[in-house]
Design a protein around this motif. Sequence first.
Motif, PDB file in Angstrom:
ATOM      1  N   ASP A  73       0.826  -1.199   0.000  1.00 19.20           N
ATOM      2  CA  ASP A  73       0.000   0.000   0.000  1.00 19.20           C
ATOM      3  C   ASP A  73       0.869   1.262   0.000  1.00 19.20           C
ATOM      4  OD1 ASP A  73      -2.321  -1.413  -0.061  1.00 19.20           O
ATOM      5  OD2 ASP A  73      -2.766  -1.231   2.086  1.00 19.20           O
ATOM      6  N   GLU A  74       1.907   1.256   0.821  1.00 17.46           N
ATOM      7  CA  GLU A  74       2.799   2.411   0.880  1.00 17.46           C
ATOM      8  C   GLU A  74       3.494   2.639  -0.459  1.00 17.46           C
ATOM      9  OE1 GLU A  74       5.513   1.997   4.074  1.00 17.46           O
ATOM     10  OE2 GLU A  74       3.993   2.098   5.646  1.00 17.46           O
ATOM     11  N   ARG A  75       3.893   1.544  -1.107  1.00 15.59           N
ATOM     12  CA  ARG A  75       4.584   1.685  -2.389  1.00 15.59           C
ATOM     13  C   ARG A  75       3.620   2.142  -3.482  1.00 15.59           C
ATOM     14  NH1 ARG A  75       8.336  -3.409  -3.551  1.00 15.59           N
ATOM     15  NH2 ARG A  75       8.717  -2.126  -5.393  1.00 15.59           N
ATOM     16  N   ARG A  76       2.389   1.657  -3.424  1.00 13.08           N
ATOM     17  CA  ARG A  76       1.395   2.116  -4.401  1.00 13.08           C
ATOM     18  C   ARG A  76       1.094   3.604  -4.227  1.00 13.08           C
ATOM     19  NH1 ARG A  76       0.855  -0.388  -9.119  1.00 13.08           N
ATOM     20  NH2 ARG A  76       0.902  -2.625  -8.831  1.00 13.08           N
ATOM     21  N   LEU A  77       0.976   4.038  -2.992  1.00 14.22           N
ATOM     22  CA  LEU A  77       0.766   5.459  -2.734  1.00 14.22           C
ATOM     23  C   LEU A  77       1.968   6.268  -3.227  1.00 14.22           C
ATOM     24  CD1 LEU A  77      -0.804   5.317   0.842  1.00 14.22           C
ATOM     25  CD2 LEU A  77      -1.958   5.960  -1.287  1.00 14.22           C
ATOM     26  N   ILE A  80       1.674   6.715  -6.959  1.00 17.28           N
ATOM     27  CA  ILE A  80       0.710   7.766  -7.278  1.00 17.28           C
ATOM     28  C   ILE A  80       1.324   9.147  -7.044  1.00 17.28           C
ATOM     29  CG2 ILE A  80      -1.500   8.783  -6.585  1.00 17.28           C
ATOM     30  CD1 ILE A  80      -2.425   5.926  -5.915  1.00 17.28           C
ATOM     31  N   ASP A  81       2.032   9.308  -5.928  1.00 14.75           N
ATOM     32  CA  ASP A  81       2.666  10.592  -5.620  1.00 14.75           C
ATOM     33  C   ASP A  81       3.762  10.921  -6.631  1.00 14.75           C
ATOM     34  OD1 ASP A  81       1.096  11.176  -3.414  1.00 14.75           O
ATOM     35  OD2 ASP A  81       2.439  10.161  -2.012  1.00 14.75           O
ATOM     36  N   ALA A  82       4.500   9.899  -7.089  1.00 13.38           N
ATOM     37  CA  ALA A  82       5.536  10.126  -8.098  1.00 13.38           C
ATOM     38  C   ALA A  82       4.924  10.634  -9.397  1.00 13.38           C
ATOM     39  CB  ALA A  82       6.316   8.835  -8.346  1.00 13.38           C
ATOM     40  N   ASN A  83       3.817  10.027  -9.803  1.00 18.68           N
ATOM     41  CA  ASN A  83       3.125  10.455 -11.021  1.00 18.68           C
ATOM     42  C   ASN A  83       2.662  11.914 -10.897  1.00 18.68           C
ATOM     43  OD1 ASN A  83       1.601   9.579 -13.633  1.00 18.68           O
ATOM     44  ND2 ASN A  83       0.060  10.598 -12.382  1.00 18.68           N
ATOM     45  N   ARG A  84       2.037  12.236  -9.777  1.00 17.42           N
ATOM     46  CA  ARG A  84       1.527  13.597  -9.570  1.00 17.42           C
ATOM     47  C   ARG A  84       2.674  14.618  -9.539  1.00 17.42           C
ATOM     48  NH1 ARG A  84       1.784  16.184  -5.135  1.00 17.42           N
ATOM     49  NH2 ARG A  84       2.107  14.265  -3.909  1.00 17.42           N
ATOM     50  N   ASP A 110      14.192  14.945  -9.888  1.00 16.09           N
ATOM     51  CA  ASP A 110      14.510  15.511  -8.578  1.00 16.09           C
ATOM     52  C   ASP A 110      13.247  15.746  -7.759  1.00 16.09           C
ATOM     53  OD1 ASP A 110      17.220  15.477  -8.983  1.00 16.09           O
ATOM     54  OD2 ASP A 110      17.343  17.542  -9.698  1.00 16.09           O
ATOM     55  N   ALA A 111      12.205  16.269  -8.402  1.00 12.11           N
ATOM     56  CA  ALA A 111      10.969  16.576  -7.685  1.00 12.11           C
ATOM     57  C   ALA A 111      10.320  15.309  -7.127  1.00 12.11           C
ATOM     58  CB  ALA A 111       9.992  17.304  -8.606  1.00 12.11           C
ATOM     59  N   ILE A 116       9.823   8.052  -6.127  1.00 13.29           N
ATOM     60  CA  ILE A 116      10.322   7.028  -7.057  1.00 13.29           C
ATOM     61  C   ILE A 116      11.099   5.966  -6.300  1.00 13.29           C
ATOM     62  CG2 ILE A 116      11.923   6.599  -8.954  1.00 13.29           C
ATOM     63  CD1 ILE A 116      11.112   9.343 -10.088  1.00 13.29           C
ATOM     64  N   ASN A 117      11.996   6.414  -5.417  1.00 14.17           N
ATOM     65  CA  ASN A 117      12.809   5.462  -4.648  1.00 14.17           C
ATOM     66  C   ASN A 117      11.930   4.550  -3.797  1.00 14.17           C
ATOM     67  OD1 ASN A 117      14.866   6.913  -5.755  1.00 14.17           O
ATOM     68  ND2 ASN A 117      15.627   7.759  -3.835  1.00 14.17           N
ATOM     69  N   ARG A 118      10.922   5.151  -3.159  1.00 12.10           N
ATOM     70  CA  ARG A 118      10.032   4.357  -2.297  1.00 12.10           C
ATOM     71  C   ARG A 118       9.192   3.395  -3.128  1.00 12.10           C
ATOM     72  NH1 ARG A 118       8.965   1.254   0.562  1.00 12.10           N
ATOM     73  NH2 ARG A 118       7.442   1.162   2.251  1.00 12.10           N
ATOM     74  N   SER A 119       8.733   3.833  -4.271  1.00  8.70           N
ATOM     75  CA  SER A 119       7.891   2.998  -5.115  1.00  8.70           C
ATOM     76  C   SER A 119       8.662   1.798  -5.669  1.00  8.70           C
ATOM     77  CB  SER A 119       7.315   3.833  -6.263  1.00  8.70           C
ATOM     78  OG  SER A 119       6.516   3.044  -7.105  1.00  8.70           O
ATOM     79  N   ILE A 120       9.899   2.025  -6.077  1.00  5.93           N
ATOM     80  CA  ILE A 120      10.723   0.920  -6.583  1.00  5.93           C
ATOM     81  C   ILE A 120      11.139   0.004  -5.439  1.00  5.93           C
ATOM     82  CG2 ILE A 120      12.953   0.341  -7.633  1.00  5.93           C
ATOM     83  CD1 ILE A 120      12.656   2.775  -9.408  1.00  5.93           C
TER      84      ILE A 120
END
Length: 267
Positions: A73-77, A80-84, A110-111, A116-120
């Motif tokens: 769940d944390e990685r999916r969130l 989503i945050d990386a995309n936004r 950078d933004a 990205i790191n958390r999602s991967i």
Amino acid sequence: MVPVTGEGVLTVKGATIVLGGMLVAVASLILLHLQDEGPALLASASELEREAQKFLDERDALKRDLQDCLERDERRLALIDANRTMREALEQFLLDADAKVPETVEGMLDAAGRFINRSIGFEQGEAWLISVFQVQGDQLVRVASRRANRLDEKPDGRSWKQNEGFVGVAWAQKRDVIIHDGTLQDIVADYPVPHEKARDYDAVRYRSLAAIPVRLGDPAEIWGVIAASTDRADRFRRDPDNRQVQSVDTVRLIARMTALMAAAFRR
């Protein structure tokens, strides 16, 4: 009624002896009963112990499953945050008429870097690299990158021609290249690196890798390739039936956002 002194049964001493004898007899009967029932009681106790251990094992498994769910769940969130965040950064750069591709890609990475790191799923001490390659003539040239150690980042890196290494194959064959362990000999043979471009540390530093082409236009052409690599085996793996695996999905997100950027610059 019972004399305190004297001899015989009807004395305190005599009564005590009789009572003691009766208790000994009863205790003997109980002991004989326990001896007969002992094996069954021990077996029952062992069964109860096994049932208790089974319960504890099932509880621990449920706790692990719950922890895995929370982690996903944390990685999916984070995805989503990386995309936004990448989209918002791109919108800001597009307001600048003098914006260029390299600085725009760097700005998006950078933004959204921490998402990205958390999602991967990159971890502390892991040596990872995310690179954005653009087709320039007959080569893929790295125009932006992020490393685990920012001090290791270099403005210039190796460029690749078609069918050279992982990214060169992704470009030439217009397909995703997902490598779970680049040290395996059959994988090394499928993605040859010219001798002059090979490095001693390649097998260690680029052990697991995902290279995703950036497609642009209709019919689609290859604008470039997004490559993410790490020194950890199995960080990226091809598992299309497993929705829990999203490390490759995150690299695909970067490729989509880069394609959106390239389309905007082209217009």
